[in-house]
Scaffold this motif. Structure first.
Motif, PDB file in Angstrom:
ATOM      1  N   GLU A 154       4.958   9.758  -0.834  1.00 51.63           N
ATOM      2  CA  GLU A 154       6.270   9.390  -1.516  1.00 51.63           C
ATOM      3  C   GLU A 154       6.155   9.914  -2.814  1.00 51.63           C
ATOM      4  O   GLU A 154       5.117   9.552  -3.611  1.00 51.63           O
ATOM      5  N   ASP A 155       7.245  10.721  -3.226  1.00 51.69           N
ATOM      6  CA  ASP A 155       7.268  10.922  -4.656  1.00 51.69           C
ATOM      7  C   ASP A 155       8.036  10.185  -5.529  1.00 51.69           C
ATOM      8  O   ASP A 155       7.966  10.320  -6.881  1.00 51.69           O
ATOM      9  N   ASP A 156       8.713   9.133  -5.311  1.00 47.82           N
ATOM     10  CA  ASP A 156       9.460   8.183  -5.969  1.00 47.82           C
ATOM     11  C   ASP A 156       8.598   7.095  -6.247  1.00 47.82           C
ATOM     12  O   ASP A 156       8.042   6.495  -5.441  1.00 47.82           O
ATOM     13  N   PRO A 157       8.110   6.775  -7.755  1.00 51.34           N
ATOM     14  CA  PRO A 157       7.292   5.841  -7.984  1.00 51.34           C
ATOM     15  C   PRO A 157       7.614   4.432  -7.693  1.00 51.34           C
ATOM     16  O   PRO A 157       6.761   3.596  -7.318  1.00 51.34           O
ATOM     17  N   ALA A 158       9.018   4.132  -7.506  1.00 46.75           N
ATOM     18  CA  ALA A 158       9.674   2.840  -7.286  1.00 46.75           C
ATOM     19  C   ALA A 158       9.248   2.511  -5.732  1.00 46.75           C
ATOM     20  O   ALA A 158       8.797   1.528  -5.654  1.00 46.75           O
ATOM     21  N   ILE A 159       9.505   3.415  -5.004  1.00 47.83           N
ATOM     22  CA  ILE A 159       9.266   3.439  -3.497  1.00 47.83           C
ATOM     23  C   ILE A 159       8.053   3.059  -3.122  1.00 47.83           C
ATOM     24  O   ILE A 159       7.446   2.240  -2.428  1.00 47.83           O
ATOM     25  N   THR A 160       6.976   4.247  -3.831  1.00 49.68           N
ATOM     26  CA  THR A 160       5.702   4.017  -3.757  1.00 49.68           C
ATOM     27  C   THR A 160       5.034   2.772  -4.158  1.00 49.68           C
ATOM     28  O   THR A 160       4.453   1.932  -3.251  1.00 49.68           O
ATOM     29  N   ASN A 161       5.381   2.044  -5.321  1.00 45.93           N
ATOM     30  CA  ASN A 161       5.137   0.658  -5.462  1.00 45.93           C
ATOM     31  C   ASN A 161       5.458  -0.293  -4.598  1.00 45.93           C
ATOM     32  O   ASN A 161       4.807  -1.307  -4.557  1.00 45.93           O
ATOM     33  N   LEU A 162       6.858  -0.214  -4.319  1.00 43.54           N
ATOM     34  CA  LEU A 162       7.077  -1.327  -3.270  1.00 43.54           C
ATOM     35  C   LEU A 162       6.352  -1.241  -1.937  1.00 43.54           C
ATOM     36  O   LEU A 162       5.761  -2.390  -1.404  1.00 43.54           O
ATOM     37  N   ILE A 163       6.056  -0.411  -1.367  1.00 43.98           N
ATOM     38  CA  ILE A 163       5.137   0.346  -0.200  1.00 43.98           C
ATOM     39  C   ILE A 163       3.872  -0.530  -0.332  1.00 43.98           C
ATOM     40  O   ILE A 163       3.351  -1.106   0.124  1.00 43.98           O
ATOM     41  N   ARG A 164       3.423   0.180  -1.736  1.00 48.91           N
ATOM     42  CA  ARG A 164       1.921  -0.447  -1.973  1.00 48.91           C
ATOM     43  C   ARG A 164       1.890  -1.991  -1.971  1.00 48.91           C
ATOM     44  O   ARG A 164       0.967  -2.540  -1.631  1.00 48.91           O
ATOM     45  N   THR A 165       2.914  -2.747  -2.677  1.00 51.82           N
ATOM     46  CA  THR A 165       2.906  -3.980  -2.703  1.00 51.82           C
ATOM     47  C   THR A 165       2.874  -4.670  -1.276  1.00 51.82           C
ATOM     48  O   THR A 165       2.231  -5.646  -1.104  1.00 51.82           O
ATOM     49  N   THR A 166       3.761  -4.223  -0.396  1.00 51.19           N
ATOM     50  CA  THR A 166       4.032  -4.507   0.527  1.00 51.19           C
ATOM     51  C   THR A 166       2.570  -4.547   1.590  1.00 51.19           C
ATOM     52  O   THR A 166       2.028  -5.582   2.300  1.00 51.19           O
ATOM     53  N   LEU A 167       1.913  -3.510   1.385  1.00 45.11           N
ATOM     54  CA  LEU A 167       0.652  -3.241   1.956  1.00 45.11           C
ATOM     55  C   LEU A 167      -0.379  -4.292   1.468  1.00 45.11           C
ATOM     56  O   LEU A 167      -1.273  -4.828   2.538  1.00 45.11           O
ATOM     57  N   ASP A 168      -0.590  -4.476   0.418  1.00 41.59           N
ATOM     58  CA  ASP A 168      -1.371  -5.167  -0.390  1.00 41.59           C
ATOM     59  C   ASP A 168      -1.099  -6.978   0.181  1.00 41.59           C
ATOM     60  O   ASP A 168      -2.248  -7.353   0.625  1.00 41.59           O
ATOM     61  N   THR A 169      -0.081  -7.131   0.672  1.00 42.15           N
ATOM     62  CA  THR A 169       0.035  -8.399   1.142  1.00 42.15           C
ATOM     63  C   THR A 169      -0.451  -8.631   2.454  1.00 42.15           C
ATOM     64  O   THR A 169      -0.686  -9.873   2.824  1.00 42.15           O
ATOM     65  N   GLN A 170      -0.446  -7.647   3.244  1.00 40.07           N
ATOM     66  CA  GLN A 170      -0.867  -7.610   4.559  1.00 40.07           C
ATOM     67  C   GLN A 170      -2.469  -7.016   4.635  1.00 40.07           C
ATOM     68  O   GLN A 170      -2.970  -6.935   5.572  1.00 40.07           O
ATOM     69  N   GLU A 171      -2.876  -6.702   3.443  1.00 42.91           N
ATOM     70  CA  GLU A 171      -4.426  -6.414   3.354  1.00 42.91           C
ATOM     71  C   GLU A 171      -4.831  -5.135   3.949  1.00 42.91           C
ATOM     72  O   GLU A 171      -5.713  -5.161   4.508  1.00 42.91           O
ATOM     73  N   TYR A 172      -3.895  -4.170   4.101  1.00 47.07           N
ATOM     74  CA  TYR A 172      -4.148  -3.155   4.571  1.00 47.07           C
ATOM     75  C   TYR A 172      -4.860  -2.087   3.381  1.00 47.07           C
ATOM     76  O   TYR A 172      -4.456  -2.238   2.305  1.00 47.07           O
ATOM     77  N   GLN A 173      -5.665  -1.469   3.833  1.00 41.49           N
ATOM     78  CA  GLN A 173      -6.205  -0.283   2.913  1.00 41.49           C
ATOM     79  C   GLN A 173      -4.833   0.757   2.813  1.00 41.49           C
ATOM     80  O   GLN A 173      -4.568   1.100   3.806  1.00 41.49           O
ATOM     81  N   TYR A 174      -5.038   1.549   1.778  1.00 41.15           N
ATOM     82  CA  TYR A 174      -3.988   2.685   1.548  1.00 41.15           C
ATOM     83  C   TYR A 174      -4.491   3.657   0.564  1.00 41.15           C
ATOM     84  O   TYR A 174      -5.158   3.440  -0.253  1.00 41.15           O
TER      85      TYR A 174
END
Length: 232
Positions: free
Chosen positions: A10-30
């Motif tokens: 993803e090249d949009d920083p805002a979307i990237t941060n949203l997805i990263r935060t979401t994955l963090d809450t589920q304890e996924y590696q990314y």
């Protein structure tokens, strides 16, 4: 305990941060990539369990990335894109994407699609389906060796076309299959004139395996795109 690895392209920083935060809450590696070149390199070096892919990247179109990855890897690919036209969805799915989510999207829906992709990936790794295997999904049982289908323990008599349709859907459980993909797999060709026939056969198949064909439990319609077998 193994934590699934997700590659976020993803090249949009805002979307990237949203997805990263979401994955963090589920304890996924990314791992994240902001363009196609990085995505292709990471697809090899990071060996992700699922790829979340935007189509509008600065250096290449996401569909091109799908084609390249599918040349050597069947890792599940979930497209997350602002492109909402049916043709865009069909093009990405025909290229080999497993799912398509339109921006703006619900975090809960993204996580649900991610779980489906991971379950499908694990099932394929655990036991690759062959013609001698048994497929089970809810009340549906397909005995590929015998060419028989059972629903809630009772044999279901299908026409050859209905059986082929069910097998194609079953072997791609959880994945949206476009009309063109199904036509090619079942009829061996892709003709616009065959699409109405596909809808007719799908309707008759649903009547035989769904308790309520007007509110199907197993075969989901994606209007203008195709169909998906839902894992029960």
């Amino acid at each position: 305990m193994y934590k699934p690895k997700i590659l976020v392209v993803e090249d949009d920083p805002a979307i990237t941060n949203l997805i990263r935060t979401t994955l963090d809450t589920q304890e996924y590696q990314y791992h994240t990539a902001k363009n196609g070149a990085e995505a292709l390199l990471d697809a090899v070096s990071y060996n992700p369990d699922v790829i979340i892919l935007d189509l509008g990247l600065p250096d290449m179109d996401g569909v091109e990335i799908i084609h390249k990855v599918r040349g050597w890897n069947m890792v599940p690919i979930i497209v997350v894109s602002a492109r909402s036209e049916d043709q865009d969805k069909v093009e990405a799915l025909d290229a080999g994407a497993d799912d398509y989510l339109t921006k703006p999207f619900s975090i809960d829906e993204l996580l649900a699609r991610l779980r489906v992709a991971l379950r499908r990936s694990r099932a394929e790794e655990g036991a690759a389906q062959t013609q001698s295997s048994i497929y089970r999904n809810g009340g549906i049982v397909i005995d590929y060796a015998a060419g028989c289908v059972y629903m809630e323990g009772n044999e279901v008599h299908l026409t050859p076309i209905e059986y082929k349709l069910l097998c194609v859907l079953a072997k791609n459980t959880g994945k949206v299959l476009t009309h063109n993909y199904i036509l090619k797999e079942v009829w061996g060709s892709v003709l616009a004139s065959d699409t109405p026939s596909l809808r007719v056969f799908m309707a008759t198949l649903r009547k035989k395996i769904e308790k309520n064909p007007s509110d199907p439990k197993y075969i989901q319609t994606h209007i203008g795109v195709g169909y998906r077998m839902i894992r029960q």
